[in-house]
Design a protein around this motif. Structure first.
Motif, PDB file in Angstrom:
ATOM      1  N   VAL A   1      45.670  45.680  41.999  1.00  0.00           N
ATOM      2  CA  VAL A   1      44.696  44.514  43.502  1.00  0.00           C
ATOM      3  C   VAL A   1      45.081  45.385  44.323  1.00  0.00           C
ATOM      4  O   VAL A   1      44.787  45.416  45.768  1.00  0.00           O
ATOM      5  CB  VAL A   1      45.989  43.328  43.690  1.00  0.00           C
ATOM      6  N   LYS A   2      46.689  46.255  44.987  1.00  0.00           N
ATOM      7  CA  LYS A   2      46.669  46.681  45.758  1.00  0.00           C
ATOM      8  C   LYS A   2      45.858  48.093  46.235  1.00  0.00           C
ATOM      9  O   LYS A   2      45.608  48.821  47.618  1.00  0.00           O
ATOM     10  CB  LYS A   2      48.463  47.291  45.873  1.00  0.00           C
ATOM     11  N   LYS A   3      45.489  48.905  45.219  1.00  0.00           N
ATOM     12  CA  LYS A   3      44.304  49.663  45.491  1.00  0.00           C
ATOM     13  C   LYS A   3      42.981  49.267  46.244  1.00  0.00           C
ATOM     14  O   LYS A   3      41.845  50.183  46.817  1.00  0.00           O
ATOM     15  CB  LYS A   3      43.940  50.350  44.249  1.00  0.00           C
ATOM     16  N   LEU A   4      42.747  48.420  46.479  1.00  0.00           N
ATOM     17  CA  LEU A   4      41.468  46.987  47.336  1.00  0.00           C
ATOM     18  C   LEU A   4      42.252  47.069  48.032  1.00  0.00           C
ATOM     19  O   LEU A   4      42.918  47.275  48.278  1.00  0.00           O
ATOM     20  CB  LEU A   4      41.602  46.034  46.393  1.00  0.00           C
TER      21      LEU A   4
ATOM     22  N   ILE B   1      47.448  35.984  40.920  1.00  0.00           N
ATOM     23  CA  ILE B   1      47.826  36.430  40.125  1.00  0.00           C
ATOM     24  C   ILE B   1      48.588  35.545  39.064  1.00  0.00           C
ATOM     25  O   ILE B   1      49.551  35.482  39.271  1.00  0.00           O
ATOM     26  CB  ILE B   1      48.488  38.312  39.756  1.00  0.00           C
ATOM     27  N   ILE B   2      48.054  35.007  37.537  1.00  0.00           N
ATOM     28  CA  ILE B   2      48.960  34.118  37.205  1.00  0.00           C
ATOM     29  C   ILE B   2      48.781  35.085  35.507  1.00  0.00           C
ATOM     30  O   ILE B   2      47.963  35.029  34.793  1.00  0.00           O
ATOM     31  CB  ILE B   2      48.580  33.130  36.762  1.00  0.00           C
ATOM     32  N   ASP B   3      50.004  35.392  35.156  1.00  0.00           N
ATOM     33  CA  ASP B   3      49.913  36.338  33.807  1.00  0.00           C
ATOM     34  C   ASP B   3      51.821  35.971  33.485  1.00  0.00           C
ATOM     35  O   ASP B   3      53.017  36.180  33.914  1.00  0.00           O
ATOM     36  CB  ASP B   3      49.827  37.804  33.591  1.00  0.00           C
ATOM     37  N   ASP B   4      51.993  35.594  32.293  1.00  0.00           N
ATOM     38  CA  ASP B   4      53.097  35.274  31.386  1.00  0.00           C
ATOM     39  C   ASP B   4      54.086  37.060  30.938  1.00  0.00           C
ATOM     40  O   ASP B   4      55.396  36.789  30.953  1.00  0.00           O
ATOM     41  CB  ASP B   4      52.954  34.872  30.534  1.00  0.00           C
TER      42      ASP B   4
ATOM     43  N   VAL C   1      39.273  51.136  35.469  1.00  0.00           N
ATOM     44  CA  VAL C   1      37.874  50.931  36.573  1.00  0.00           C
ATOM     45  C   VAL C   1      37.426  49.771  36.836  1.00  0.00           C
ATOM     46  O   VAL C   1      36.764  48.836  37.512  1.00  0.00           O
ATOM     47  CB  VAL C   1      37.076  52.016  36.198  1.00  0.00           C
ATOM     48  N   GLU C   2      37.073  48.704  35.476  1.00  0.00           N
ATOM     49  CA  GLU C   2      36.052  47.324  35.203  1.00  0.00           C
ATOM     50  C   GLU C   2      37.271  46.599  35.725  1.00  0.00           C
ATOM     51  O   GLU C   2      36.531  45.561  37.028  1.00  0.00           O
ATOM     52  CB  GLU C   2      36.361  46.721  33.753  1.00  0.00           C
ATOM     53  N   PHE C   3      38.175  46.403  35.655  1.00  0.00           N
ATOM     54  CA  PHE C   3      38.907  45.346  36.374  1.00  0.00           C
ATOM     55  C   PHE C   3      39.081  45.726  38.394  1.00  0.00           C
ATOM     56  O   PHE C   3      38.928  44.290  39.498  1.00  0.00           O
ATOM     57  CB  PHE C   3      40.959  45.582  36.193  1.00  0.00           C
TER      58      PHE C   3
ATOM     59  N   ALA D   1      36.187  47.094  39.882  1.00  0.00           N
ATOM     60  CA  ALA D   1      35.068  46.814  39.575  1.00  0.00           C
ATOM     61  C   ALA D   1      34.694  45.423  39.716  1.00  0.00           C
ATOM     62  O   ALA D   1      34.366  44.915  41.432  1.00  0.00           O
ATOM     63  CB  ALA D   1      33.969  48.095  39.027  1.00  0.00           C
ATOM     64  N   ARG D   2      34.836  44.480  39.168  1.00  0.00           N
ATOM     65  CA  ARG D   2      35.062  42.994  38.560  1.00  0.00           C
ATOM     66  C   ARG D   2      35.514  42.624  39.729  1.00  0.00           C
ATOM     67  O   ARG D   2      34.959  41.476  40.512  1.00  0.00           O
ATOM     68  CB  ARG D   2      35.517  42.597  37.695  1.00  0.00           C
ATOM     69  N   SER D   3      37.106  42.615  40.706  1.00  0.00           N
ATOM     70  CA  SER D   3      37.967  42.386  42.014  1.00  0.00           C
ATOM     71  C   SER D   3      37.350  42.823  42.816  1.00  0.00           C
ATOM     72  O   SER D   3      36.567  41.742  43.785  1.00  0.00           O
ATOM     73  CB  SER D   3      38.653  42.403  41.625  1.00  0.00           C
ATOM     74  N   ARG D   4      36.561  43.369  42.936  1.00  0.00           N
ATOM     75  CA  ARG D   4      36.238  43.722  44.059  1.00  0.00           C
ATOM     76  C   ARG D   4      34.534  42.598  44.381  1.00  0.00           C
ATOM     77  O   ARG D   4      34.255  42.749  45.264  1.00  0.00           O
ATOM     78  CB  ARG D   4      36.093  45.192  44.633  1.00  0.00           C
ATOM     79  N   ASN D   5      33.895  43.105  43.222  1.00  0.00           N
ATOM     80  CA  ASN D   5      33.189  42.097  43.463  1.00  0.00           C
ATOM     81  C   ASN D   5      32.564  41.217  43.830  1.00  0.00           C
ATOM     82  O   ASN D   5      31.997  39.622  44.465  1.00  0.00           O
ATOM     83  CB  ASN D   5      32.139  41.844  42.023  1.00  0.00           C
ATOM     84  N   MET D   6      33.879  40.161  42.959  1.00  0.00           N
ATOM     85  CA  MET D   6      34.274  38.615  43.752  1.00  0.00           C
ATOM     86  C   MET D   6      35.405  38.395  44.469  1.00  0.00           C
ATOM     87  O   MET D   6      34.371  37.724  45.593  1.00  0.00           O
ATOM     88  CB  MET D   6      35.078  38.040  42.579  1.00  0.00           C
ATOM     89  N   LEU D   7      35.332  39.381  45.256  1.00  0.00           N
ATOM     90  CA  LEU D   7      35.766  39.120  46.733  1.00  0.00           C
ATOM     91  C   LEU D   7      35.138  39.715  47.588  1.00  0.00           C
ATOM     92  O   LEU D   7      34.767  38.166  48.465  1.00  0.00           O
ATOM     93  CB  LEU D   7      36.557  40.549  47.185  1.00  0.00           C
ATOM     94  N   LEU D   8      34.591  40.068  47.783  1.00  0.00           N
ATOM     95  CA  LEU D   8      32.588  40.492  48.221  1.00  0.00           C
ATOM     96  C   LEU D   8      31.906  39.022  48.662  1.00  0.00           C
ATOM     97  O   LEU D   8      31.216  38.371  49.207  1.00  0.00           O
ATOM     98  CB  LEU D   8      31.670  41.925  47.797  1.00  0.00           C
ATOM     99  N   VAL D   9      31.867  38.292  46.636  1.00  0.00           N
ATOM    100  CA  VAL D   9      31.183  36.989  46.936  1.00  0.00           C
ATOM    101  C   VAL D   9      32.084  35.721  47.207  1.00  0.00           C
ATOM    102  O   VAL D   9      31.055  34.804  47.946  1.00  0.00           O
ATOM    103  CB  VAL D   9      31.127  36.713  45.267  1.00  0.00           C
ATOM    104  N   GLY D  10      33.175  35.892  47.301  1.00  0.00           N
ATOM    105  CA  GLY D  10      33.441  35.377  48.382  1.00  0.00           C
ATOM    106  C   GLY D  10      33.603  35.408  49.436  1.00  0.00           C
ATOM    107  O   GLY D  10      33.223  34.365  50.405  1.00  0.00           O
ATOM    108  N   ASP D  11      33.497  36.395  50.163  1.00  0.00           N
ATOM    109  CA  ASP D  11      33.425  36.467  51.353  1.00  0.00           C
ATOM    110  C   ASP D  11      32.044  36.285  52.558  1.00  0.00           C
ATOM    111  O   ASP D  11      31.699  35.917  53.334  1.00  0.00           O
ATOM    112  CB  ASP D  11      33.482  38.300  52.318  1.00  0.00           C
TER     113      ASP D  11
END
Length: 190
Positions: free
Chosen positions: A23-26, A8-11, A112-114, A116-126
């Motif tokens: 992310v810890k909820k995933l 995670i990169i954010d200033d 909720v969107e964060f 869902a999208r994070s979970r989807n991206m992790l599934l795509v990576g897997d």
């Protein structure tokens, strides 16, 4: 056990805390937070993340340049990247997509969107990793099968030579000599 590492990169410190908590909820995810692009890139050079969440507007190196540099790192060319931005201009999104962003979230981020999208991206990576592993396994199996076929073909030729030798000793010896010469020539040629 941790199976996914999320960079995670954010200033903005508040965003880092919020995104890390989400992310810890995933399941099985560990966040790695950085307030700047340079330390995040340094971390990614040593550890290939499973997902990258990057802010667009940052001092020094913005999210677009971060993605460009991330994609150049070994093993990071296919890592899913979600860009977070308050900017909804199409041109920015097109440039981000061209550089390798996979998805976008608009600030303020909906939890909720964060997730869902994070979970989807992790599934795509897997799924991508499983395909790569499967492709490697298939390549190994083809290599083994080819080696077995070559060994069987050699054994067949050798047995035919032996059969010719028993029928006519001069012809059989000649065939074996020629086989040895051919082997020496082939070995010398590589």
């Amino acid at each position: 056990t941790v199976t996914h590492h999320v960079l995670i990169i954010d200033d903005t410190e508040v965003n880092l805390i919020l995104f890390a908590a989400l992310v810890k909820k995933l399941d099985d995810c560990e966040p790695h937070t950085f307030a700047g692009a340079r330390p995040g890139l340094a971390w990614a050079a040593q550890h290939v993340p499973d997902l990258v969440i990057v802010d667009y507007m940052m001092p020094d190196i913005d999210g677009l340049e971060f993605i460009r540099q991330l994609r150049a790192l070994p093993g990071c060319d296919v890592v899913p990247v979600v860009m977070i931005t308050a900017n909804d201009q199409k041109q920015l999104r097109y440039r981000a997509l061209d550089l390798g962003a996979n998805d976008f979230l608009t600030k303020p981020v909906d939890k909720v969107e964060f997730l869902a999208r994070s979970r989807n991206m992790l599934l795509v990576g897997d799924a991508r990793k499983q395909l790569a592993d499967r492709a490697q396994w298939l390549a190994d199996e083809v290599r083994k099968a080819t080696a077995e076929i070559v060994a069987r073909e050699r054994e067949t030729v050798f047995r035919l030579c032996k059969a010719a030798e028993y029928r006519d000793p001069e012809t059989g010896a000649h065939i074996l000599r020629m086989a040895h010469y051919s082997q020496l020539i082939a070995r010398h040629l590589g």
